[in-house]
Design an enzyme around this catalytic site. Sequence first.
Site, PDB file in Angstrom:
ATOM      1  N   THR A  38       9.857 -38.461 -31.118  1.00  0.00           N
ATOM      2  CA  THR A  38       9.830 -37.597 -29.809  1.00  0.00           C
ATOM      3  C   THR A  38      10.596 -37.870 -28.875  1.00  0.00           C
ATOM      4  O   THR A  38      11.427 -36.916 -28.161  1.00  0.00           O
ATOM      5  CB  THR A  38       8.272 -38.125 -29.224  1.00  0.00           C
ATOM      6  OG1 THR A  38       7.130 -37.658 -30.045  1.00  0.00           O
ATOM      7  CG2 THR A  38       8.181 -37.387 -27.667  1.00  0.00           C
ATOM      8  N   GLY A 111       3.486 -38.176 -44.931  1.00  0.00           N
ATOM      9  CA  GLY A 111       3.122 -39.194 -45.733  1.00  0.00           C
ATOM     10  C   GLY A 111       1.645 -39.455 -45.792  1.00  0.00           C
ATOM     11  O   GLY A 111       1.185 -39.256 -44.389  1.00  0.00           O
ATOM     12  N   VAL A 174       4.026 -39.515 -15.556  1.00  0.00           N
ATOM     13  CA  VAL A 174       5.444 -39.333 -15.654  1.00  0.00           C
ATOM     14  C   VAL A 174       6.163 -38.175 -15.955  1.00  0.00           C
ATOM     15  O   VAL A 174       6.991 -37.682 -15.301  1.00  0.00           O
ATOM     16  CB  VAL A 174       5.972 -40.543 -16.698  1.00  0.00           C
ATOM     17  CG1 VAL A 174       7.409 -40.574 -16.658  1.00  0.00           C
ATOM     18  CG2 VAL A 174       5.258 -41.789 -16.131  1.00  0.00           C
ATOM     19  N   ILE A 175       5.478 -37.236 -16.962  1.00  0.00           N
ATOM     20  CA  ILE A 175       6.179 -36.147 -17.396  1.00  0.00           C
ATOM     21  C   ILE A 175       5.977 -34.985 -16.294  1.00  0.00           C
ATOM     22  O   ILE A 175       6.678 -34.456 -15.932  1.00  0.00           O
ATOM     23  CB  ILE A 175       5.276 -35.616 -18.632  1.00  0.00           C
ATOM     24  CG1 ILE A 175       5.788 -36.701 -19.924  1.00  0.00           C
ATOM     25  CG2 ILE A 175       5.821 -34.464 -19.169  1.00  0.00           C
ATOM     26  CD1 ILE A 175       5.080 -36.399 -21.164  1.00  0.00           C
ATOM     27  N   VAL A 228      -9.097 -29.739 -12.644  1.00  0.00           N
ATOM     28  CA  VAL A 228      -8.875 -28.129 -12.810  1.00  0.00           C
ATOM     29  C   VAL A 228     -10.197 -27.837 -13.508  1.00  0.00           C
ATOM     30  O   VAL A 228     -10.769 -28.410 -14.534  1.00  0.00           O
ATOM     31  CB  VAL A 228      -7.837 -27.930 -13.756  1.00  0.00           C
ATOM     32  CG1 VAL A 228      -7.807 -26.469 -14.172  1.00  0.00           C
ATOM     33  CG2 VAL A 228      -6.448 -28.545 -13.012  1.00  0.00           C
ATOM     34  N   ALA A 307       9.851 -45.644 -25.125  1.00  0.00           N
ATOM     35  CA  ALA A 307      10.760 -45.784 -26.493  1.00  0.00           C
ATOM     36  C   ALA A 307      11.247 -47.162 -26.745  1.00  0.00           C
ATOM     37  O   ALA A 307      11.418 -47.565 -27.877  1.00  0.00           O
ATOM     38  CB  ALA A 307      11.726 -44.629 -26.382  1.00  0.00           C
ATOM     39  N   HIS A 432      30.711 -56.048  -4.283  1.00  0.00           N
ATOM     40  CA  HIS A 432      30.594 -54.937  -3.066  1.00  0.00           C
ATOM     41  C   HIS A 432      31.760 -53.839  -3.304  1.00  0.00           C
ATOM     42  O   HIS A 432      32.767 -54.008  -3.519  1.00  0.00           O
ATOM     43  CB  HIS A 432      30.711 -55.810  -1.782  1.00  0.00           C
ATOM     44  CG  HIS A 432      30.631 -54.900  -0.384  1.00  0.00           C
ATOM     45  ND1 HIS A 432      29.620 -54.251   0.143  1.00  0.00           N
ATOM     46  CD2 HIS A 432      31.803 -54.208   0.305  1.00  0.00           C
ATOM     47  CE1 HIS A 432      29.680 -53.609   0.991  1.00  0.00           C
ATOM     48  NE2 HIS A 432      31.061 -53.662   1.364  1.00  0.00           N
TER      49      HIS A 432
HETATM   50  P1  NAI Z   1       0.376 -39.794 -17.973  1.00  0.00           P
HETATM   51  O1  NAI Z   1      -0.717 -40.534 -18.535  1.00  0.00           O
HETATM   52  O2  NAI Z   1       1.579 -40.693 -17.663  1.00  0.00           O
HETATM   53  O3  NAI Z   1      -0.145 -38.704 -16.993  1.00  0.00           O
HETATM   54  C1  NAI Z   1      -1.067 -37.771 -17.040  1.00  0.00           C
HETATM   55  C2  NAI Z   1      -1.813 -37.543 -15.578  1.00  0.00           C
HETATM   56  O4  NAI Z   1      -2.638 -36.272 -15.858  1.00  0.00           O
HETATM   57  C3  NAI Z   1      -2.591 -38.497 -15.440  1.00  0.00           C
HETATM   58  O5  NAI Z   1      -2.111 -39.243 -13.945  1.00  0.00           O
HETATM   59  C4  NAI Z   1      -4.063 -37.936 -15.354  1.00  0.00           C
HETATM   60  O6  NAI Z   1      -4.750 -38.464 -14.305  1.00  0.00           O
HETATM   61  C5  NAI Z   1      -3.809 -36.693 -15.059  1.00  0.00           C
HETATM   62  N1  NAI Z   1      -4.725 -35.779 -15.649  1.00  0.00           N
HETATM   63  C6  NAI Z   1      -5.295 -35.710 -16.794  1.00  0.00           C
HETATM   64  N2  NAI Z   1      -6.274 -34.884 -16.760  1.00  0.00           N
HETATM   65  C7  NAI Z   1      -6.028 -34.008 -15.784  1.00  0.00           C
HETATM   66  C8  NAI Z   1      -6.704 -32.681 -15.246  1.00  0.00           C
HETATM   67  N3  NAI Z   1      -7.673 -32.168 -16.071  1.00  0.00           N
HETATM   68  N4  NAI Z   1      -6.389 -32.335 -14.010  1.00  0.00           N
HETATM   69  C9  NAI Z   1      -5.428 -32.995 -13.352  1.00  0.00           C
HETATM   70  N5  NAI Z   1      -4.861 -34.086 -13.600  1.00  0.00           N
HETATM   71  C10 NAI Z   1      -5.177 -34.514 -14.886  1.00  0.00           C
HETATM   72  O7  NAI Z   1       0.874 -38.911 -19.187  1.00  0.00           O
HETATM   73  P2  NAI Z   1       2.142 -38.087 -19.371  1.00  0.00           P
HETATM   74  O8  NAI Z   1       2.953 -37.749 -17.988  1.00  0.00           O
HETATM   75  O9  NAI Z   1       1.722 -36.783 -20.010  1.00  0.00           O
HETATM   76  O10 NAI Z   1       3.101 -38.785 -20.081  1.00  0.00           O
HETATM   77  C11 NAI Z   1       2.807 -39.329 -21.414  1.00  0.00           C
HETATM   78  C12 NAI Z   1       3.214 -40.656 -21.811  1.00  0.00           C
HETATM   79  O11 NAI Z   1       4.723 -40.393 -22.221  1.00  0.00           O
HETATM   80  C13 NAI Z   1       3.150 -41.610 -20.887  1.00  0.00           C
HETATM   81  O12 NAI Z   1       2.458 -42.859 -21.316  1.00  0.00           O
HETATM   82  C14 NAI Z   1       4.391 -41.898 -20.179  1.00  0.00           C
HETATM   83  O13 NAI Z   1       4.578 -43.098 -19.733  1.00  0.00           O
HETATM   84  C15 NAI Z   1       5.470 -41.526 -21.292  1.00  0.00           C
HETATM   85  N6  NAI Z   1       6.535 -40.786 -20.663  1.00  0.00           N
HETATM   86  C16 NAI Z   1       7.397 -41.955 -20.184  1.00  0.00           C
HETATM   87  C17 NAI Z   1       8.775 -41.505 -19.647  1.00  0.00           C
HETATM   88  C18 NAI Z   1       9.443 -42.402 -19.244  1.00  0.00           C
HETATM   89  O14 NAI Z   1       9.201 -43.627 -19.145  1.00  0.00           O
HETATM   90  N7  NAI Z   1      10.496 -42.019 -18.456  1.00  0.00           N
HETATM   91  C19 NAI Z   1       8.971 -40.029 -19.697  1.00  0.00           C
HETATM   92  C20 NAI Z   1       7.840 -39.167 -20.210  1.00  0.00           C
HETATM   93  C21 NAI Z   1       6.731 -39.731 -20.849  1.00  0.00           C
END
Ligand code: NAI
Length: 454
Positions: A38, A111, A174-175, A228, A307, A432
Amino acid sequence: MTRCVVLGGGPAGDVAALHAAQRGADVVLIEERELGGTCLNRGCIPTKSLLATADVYRKIEHAATYGIEVASPKINVPAMLARKNDIVMTMRRGVEGACERKKVRVIEGHGIIDGAEVAVGDERIGFDTLVVCVGTAPKGLPFVDMTHERILTSDDILDLEVIPETLTIIGGGVIGCEFASLYATLGSKVTVIEALPRLLAGIDGRVVGQFQALMEAQGVTFLTGTGVSAVSTKGNRTTTVLEDGTGVDGEFLLVAVGRAPLTRGIGLEEAGVEVDERGWIVVDSLLATANPAIYAAGDCIGGLQLAHLASAEGARAVDNALGIEVRAMDRTVVPSCIYTHPEIAAVGLSEETAKAQGLDVQLTQTRFRGNGKALAEGEPDGVATLVVEKGSGIILGATVMGVHAVEVIHEIAVAISDGLTGEELGEIIHAHPTVSELIMDTAQHSLKLAPYLS
Ligand code: NAI
């Protein structure tokens, strides 16, 4: 020679396989899609490539403030996507090359564990040690037709060939926030709907509050504290209905409500591996499953989905499985970076998590606005917060929001790892002008000894 099979070739599996080869094992890596998983193909790398385009676009749009007159910029979406795809291919070839050089045999296919073998099509590969690193996939919502062309996951949106005029995002994690930042910069009117009262659960609440205000100033609308109830589509529009009945229209809808593990139907339960009700593989502190020959690492074991943590777990699982320097997985120092504008990076404890652990802490906050390098770069927005234990002065954590936050966070990771105090960090001479210097200033400020701030 120990026969080590690794199932899944993402950041956990690639590193597990390469590390096992370095430790002298005979290694087979099984991956059904592309090496790199991913992160490389549908996550970290493509999103950062697109965000780099957004950064350049933002700079050009603000060129006049740097003393440069340019005509209004225009995004060439196919070229932006082609650049992203080239970067992904380069990185993927790097992983393939590393496997070749280290004589890791890569098998493309699905697998399924069967006794002390993994079946891939007609082939069966025996193992002494198996490391399961099968990762996760984006979750949908049960009442949303995730196959509709205007309803996207974080996989689909990476190949979107238009810049939507309006984009609705369900999920302010985060996403959701990274894509909100990307598309707001590229010109979309973005609305983020988040069920919890605040965005970015797990990140320091004060920083998130300031982040939200900065994103709102860039035109993003946040509807927090509401779930939602329905999603409908008509022509080229999606309508997302909130719990109070309000409809939010968007040309496209991104569903970013978390990721689910890909652990079903691969023979784990039959092999005696415990899988919890949500599908996460249960491991002990050594990353061993209930089957002594099977270890697991990365996103499929739940917890933080990062990751770099997955890679560290992959290597640790291999060493523990092979009986080399056996030790528990240490997650004390895991930087977490969010690539929005401004960037956010955190490591160790926040004020909230430290207090929840019963620690008596002191929080020190400084602003990027006082940092010459940030100002020179045209990026005055941001804060650095440092959490130290009262009395001992030992650094427990930090959250940094602002330009280069994802880079400067690592010196705090090293400081925590080495058990440094705020005083010791503040005594280390920083060049600096740099943004890193703000970390030294913050450490000095925690003692009320920062010359320009305290
Ligand atoms: P997430 O768990 O960080 O956020 C999902 C959000 O959706 C939560 O705040 C939740 O409360 C909300 N939610 C869930 N159902 C909902 C609904 N029906 N209506 C409204 N809000 C709702 O998951 P996300 O952003 O999909 O990321 C997945 C994973 O990937 C996470 O563990 C994240 O940390 C990781 N990731 C990390 C990145 C980074 O470190 N830069 C970048 C992308 C992903």
